[in-house]
Design a protein around this motif. Sequence first.
Motif, mmCIF file in Angstrom:
data_model
loop_
_atom_site.group_PDB
_atom_site.id
_atom_site.type_symbol
_atom_site.label_atom_id
_atom_site.label_comp_id
_atom_site.label_asym_id
_atom_site.label_seq_id
_atom_site.Cartn_x
_atom_site.Cartn_y
_atom_site.Cartn_z
ATOM 1 N N TYR A 168 51.906 53.420 -21.693
ATOM 2 C CA TYR A 168 51.518 52.163 -21.053
ATOM 3 C C TYR A 168 50.146 51.700 -21.556
ATOM 4 O O TYR A 168 49.960 50.525 -21.884
ATOM 5 N N LYS A 169 49.193 52.623 -21.642
ATOM 6 C CA LYS A 169 47.857 52.274 -22.133
ATOM 7 C C LYS A 169 47.916 51.792 -23.579
ATOM 8 O O LYS A 169 47.216 50.851 -23.956
ATOM 9 N N ILE A 170 48.744 52.458 -24.389
ATOM 10 C CA ILE A 170 48.909 52.047 -25.781
ATOM 11 C C ILE A 170 49.475 50.636 -25.839
ATOM 12 O O ILE A 170 49.008 49.792 -26.608
ATOM 13 N N SER A 171 50.455 50.362 -25.009
ATOM 14 C CA SER A 171 51.071 49.036 -24.972
ATOM 15 C C SER A 171 50.042 47.969 -24.610
ATOM 16 O O SER A 171 49.986 46.901 -25.233
ATOM 17 N N GLU A 172 49.232 48.245 -23.608
ATOM 18 C CA GLU A 172 48.200 47.286 -23.196
ATOM 19 C C GLU A 172 47.179 47.076 -24.305
ATOM 20 O O GLU A 172 46.750 45.952 -24.565
ATOM 21 N N LYS A 173 46.787 48.163 -24.972
ATOM 22 C CA LYS A 173 45.817 48.058 -26.059
ATOM 23 C C LYS A 173 46.418 47.269 -27.218
ATOM 24 O O LYS A 173 45.731 46.470 -27.852
ATOM 25 N N ASN A 174 47.703 47.481 -27.482
ATOM 26 C CA ASN A 174 48.379 46.720 -28.542
ATOM 27 C C ASN A 174 48.332 45.227 -28.249
ATOM 28 O O ASN A 174 48.103 44.422 -29.155
ATOM 29 N N LYS A 175 48.568 44.859 -27.000
ATOM 30 C CA LYS A 175 48.502 43.442 -26.623
ATOM 31 C C LYS A 175 47.111 42.877 -26.886
ATOM 32 O O LYS A 175 46.968 41.767 -27.406
ATOM 33 N N ASP A 176 46.076 43.650 -26.524
ATOM 34 C CA ASP A 176 44.700 43.211 -26.763
ATOM 35 C C ASP A 176 44.426 43.055 -28.253
ATOM 36 O O ASP A 176 43.778 42.094 -28.680
ATOM 37 N N ASP A 177 44.911 44.016 -29.043
ATOM 38 C CA ASP A 177 44.703 43.962 -30.492
ATOM 39 C C ASP A 177 45.402 42.755 -31.104
ATOM 40 O O ASP A 177 44.849 42.084 -31.970
#
Length: 77
Positions: A62-71
């Motif tokens: 989930y954290k990776i997914s959120e970070k991907n969205k930010d990136d």
Amino acid sequence: MLDDQKHADDICLNQIESLSKQISDLINCGNYDQVKDLDNTRLDLIKNFKDKNNKNFQSIIYKISEKNKDDIDQIES
């Protein structure tokens, strides 16, 4: 046998998290050349992770997914 699988999953989880941090760092520096290869490696590790019901696994993904969205937002702006 179960302990061996848990240990293998723990190693895999650490690798997934490390790759995600590397990808994020590359994106933040504007160095996109290596991102695709690292992301493919990360996706393979996610696919091979055995205990997908593991709460720690779900939290990290989930954290990776959120970070991907930010990136992605950063790249597009």
